[in-house]
Scaffold this motif. Structure first.
Motif, PDB file in Angstrom:
ATOM      1  N   ILE A 216       0.875  -1.171   0.000  1.00 25.72           N
ATOM      2  CA  ILE A 216       0.000   0.000   0.000  1.00 25.72           C
ATOM      3  C   ILE A 216       0.908   1.216   0.000  1.00 25.72           C
ATOM      4  O   ILE A 216       1.485   1.574   1.032  1.00 25.72           O
ATOM      5  CB  ILE A 216      -0.936   0.008   1.224  1.00 25.72           C
ATOM      6  N   GLY A 217       1.074   1.836  -1.152  1.00 20.21           N
ATOM      7  CA  GLY A 217       2.035   2.914  -1.310  1.00 20.21           C
ATOM      8  C   GLY A 217       1.501   4.283  -0.958  1.00 20.21           C
ATOM      9  O   GLY A 217       0.321   4.464  -0.663  1.00 20.21           O
ATOM     10  N   TRP A 218       2.402   5.251  -0.967  1.00 20.85           N
ATOM     11  CA  TRP A 218       2.139   6.681  -0.835  1.00 20.85           C
ATOM     12  C   TRP A 218       1.829   7.145   0.579  1.00 20.85           C
ATOM     13  O   TRP A 218       1.957   8.322   0.872  1.00 20.85           O
ATOM     14  CB  TRP A 218       1.003   7.128  -1.771  1.00 20.85           C
TER      15      TRP A 218
ATOM     16  N   ILE B  48      -4.316   1.134  -5.498  1.00 21.68           N
ATOM     17  CA  ILE B  48      -4.772   1.988  -6.598  1.00 21.68           C
ATOM     18  C   ILE B  48      -5.295   3.311  -6.049  1.00 21.68           C
ATOM     19  O   ILE B  48      -4.948   4.391  -6.536  1.00 21.68           O
ATOM     20  CB  ILE B  48      -5.857   1.267  -7.414  1.00 21.68           C
ATOM     21  N   LEU B  49      -6.124   3.236  -5.012  1.00 22.20           N
ATOM     22  CA  LEU B  49      -6.719   4.457  -4.460  1.00 22.20           C
ATOM     23  C   LEU B  49      -5.677   5.342  -3.786  1.00 22.20           C
ATOM     24  O   LEU B  49      -5.730   6.572  -3.908  1.00 22.20           O
ATOM     25  CB  LEU B  49      -7.816   4.091  -3.460  1.00 22.20           C
TER      26      LEU B  49
ATOM     27  N   LEU C 216      -5.071   9.191  -4.976  1.00 23.89           N
ATOM     28  CA  LEU C 216      -5.207  10.311  -4.054  1.00 23.89           C
ATOM     29  C   LEU C 216      -3.858  10.946  -3.714  1.00 23.89           C
ATOM     30  O   LEU C 216      -3.759  12.169  -3.567  1.00 23.89           O
ATOM     31  CB  LEU C 216      -5.878   9.840  -2.762  1.00 23.89           C
ATOM     32  N   GLY C 217      -2.824  10.128  -3.588  1.00 18.91           N
ATOM     33  CA  GLY C 217      -1.540  10.636  -3.130  1.00 18.91           C
ATOM     34  C   GLY C 217      -0.733  11.347  -4.186  1.00 18.91           C
ATOM     35  O   GLY C 217      -0.094  12.376  -3.902  1.00 18.91           O
TER      36      GLY C 217
ATOM     37  N   LEU D  66       2.175  16.147  -6.233  1.00 21.05           N
ATOM     38  CA  LEU D  66       2.508  17.071  -7.319  1.00 21.05           C
ATOM     39  C   LEU D  66       2.190  18.512  -6.922  1.00 21.05           C
ATOM     40  O   LEU D  66       2.954  19.434  -7.216  1.00 21.05           O
ATOM     41  CB  LEU D  66       1.743  16.684  -8.586  1.00 21.05           C
ATOM     42  N   TRP D  67       1.060  18.689  -6.242  1.00 20.54           N
ATOM     43  CA  TRP D  67       0.729  20.027  -5.745  1.00 20.54           C
ATOM     44  C   TRP D  67       1.766  20.499  -4.736  1.00 20.54           C
ATOM     45  O   TRP D  67       2.168  21.664  -4.737  1.00 20.54           O
ATOM     46  CB  TRP D  67      -0.655  20.011  -5.100  1.00 20.54           C
TER      47      TRP D  67
END
Length: 338
Positions: A263-265, A316-317, A321-322, A327-328
């Protein structure tokens, strides 16, 4: 000093209450909605002897409660590990994946699925794979002493991660496309669908052993953000501290990956949000990251089981979301990590 700390303590207290409320909502949400009163009756049934309908009791105790506990623990420790890595390496782009722990655990699990091992052995293989990958990275770092040790660890982690990724791809090619390959693919995307109470209990010792050093050494991590030379000047044995903290964060990450998949990010994004809210002081950043990470994964898990007819893998989610948030963060030039 007390006046400055009071708002932070108030924020942490309110966050804890919000996390508790979010966990209760997570117990109600799903393909089989459960009323708030029935949730309370099911949770208090061992004390009151007044359970709701059997199906409600089964859904709460056997399906959703293990899932909610897993979401709280996994999200919390991944965020704490990310905050630790970022503070230790003084780099906002560092996450628990950077030293190869997630990729190593993935290779262990994929190999276990390929060999048709029992679920318990697959989890043990994933746990061992994560630890071995980071051990290999540290062995490379110890062998190359004439360069920046932090840079060597990061580059070695990237190299080991690429090598392990090649091994995973090879196993996917050799796997049975009708049985093993779907299981491998789904595991690599991350999910808490089949998590049981026994699995949650099985990772508690590793999570506890990994979290205790972070709590005890939290002020030394603040010193590490000044740089290795400054920390050594203040009496910190930086090599030992790095080894202890990386081992603790790796142990927690490998334990969570062994039961939920990758589960990344979370370890990359949540520490940034925590720094924006409470500042870079690791003594406050650690509990903030723990609560934000647990709450974030609970929200993502609720979305995963409600926004589509088929449950969406968590990996995926969290990426959907991350990635835009990160990037922002890059575009806005945030300096909160420093």
């Amino acid at each position: 000093m007390t006046g400055k700390r009071a708002p932070v303590r108030l924020w942490l207290g309110l966050s804890a209450l919000a996390l508790f409320a979010l966990a209760l909502v997570s117990l109600m949400v799903g393909k089989y909605p459960v009323a708030p009163a029935d949730v309370w009756r099911a949770l208090l049934a061992p004390l009151t002897g007044n359970p709701p309908e059997p199906i409600v009791t089964t859904v709460i105790w056997n399906v959703r409660l293990p899932r909610v506990l897993a979401g709280l623990l996994v999200g919390a420790v991944l965020a704490a590990a990310g905050a630790t890595y970022q503070g230790l390496f003084r780099n906002p782009l560092v996450s628990p994946d950077i030293l190869g722990v997630s990729s190593g655990a993935s290779l262990g699990a994929v190999l276990g699925i390929f060999l048709s091992l029992p679920v318990l052995l697959i989890q043990a293989s994933a746990f061992a794979g994560g630890l071995l990958a980071v051990a290999a990275v540290y062995a490379i770092g110890a062998a190359i002493r004439n360069r920046d040790p932090v840079l060597v660890l990061v580059l070695a982690g990237i190299a080991i991660g690429a090598l392990v990724g090649a091994g995973i791809s090879l196993i996917k090619i050799l796997a049975d496309p009708y049985d093993q390959l779907p299981a491998i693919t789904y595991w690599l995307l991350g999910s808490m669908t089949a998590v049981t109470r026994g699995e949650v209990l099985s990772i508690l010792p590793a999570l506890t052993i990994g979290l205790v050093p972070l709590v005890l050494l939290r002020w030394r991590i603040n010193l590490m953000t000044l740089g290795e030379e400054e920390a050594r000047t203040l009496g910190v044995n930086t090599r030992v501290l790095q080894l202890v903290l990386v081992s603790a964060a790796t142990l927690m990450t490998a334990a969570t990956v062994s039961i939920t998949g990758v589960i990344g990010w979370i370890g990359l994004v949540i520490p940034h949000i925590a720094r924006m809210l409470v500042g870079p002081d690791f003594r406050v950043l650690l509990p903030a990251s723990l609560m934000l990470g647990g709450g974030y994964l609970l929200v993502v898990d609720m979305l995963a089981r409600t926004i589509a007819l088929t449950e969406i893998p968590l990996g995926i989610l969290t990426a959907v979301l991350g990635a835009p948030f990160f990037l922002w963060l890059l575009a806005s030039g945030r300096k909160g990590w420093q």
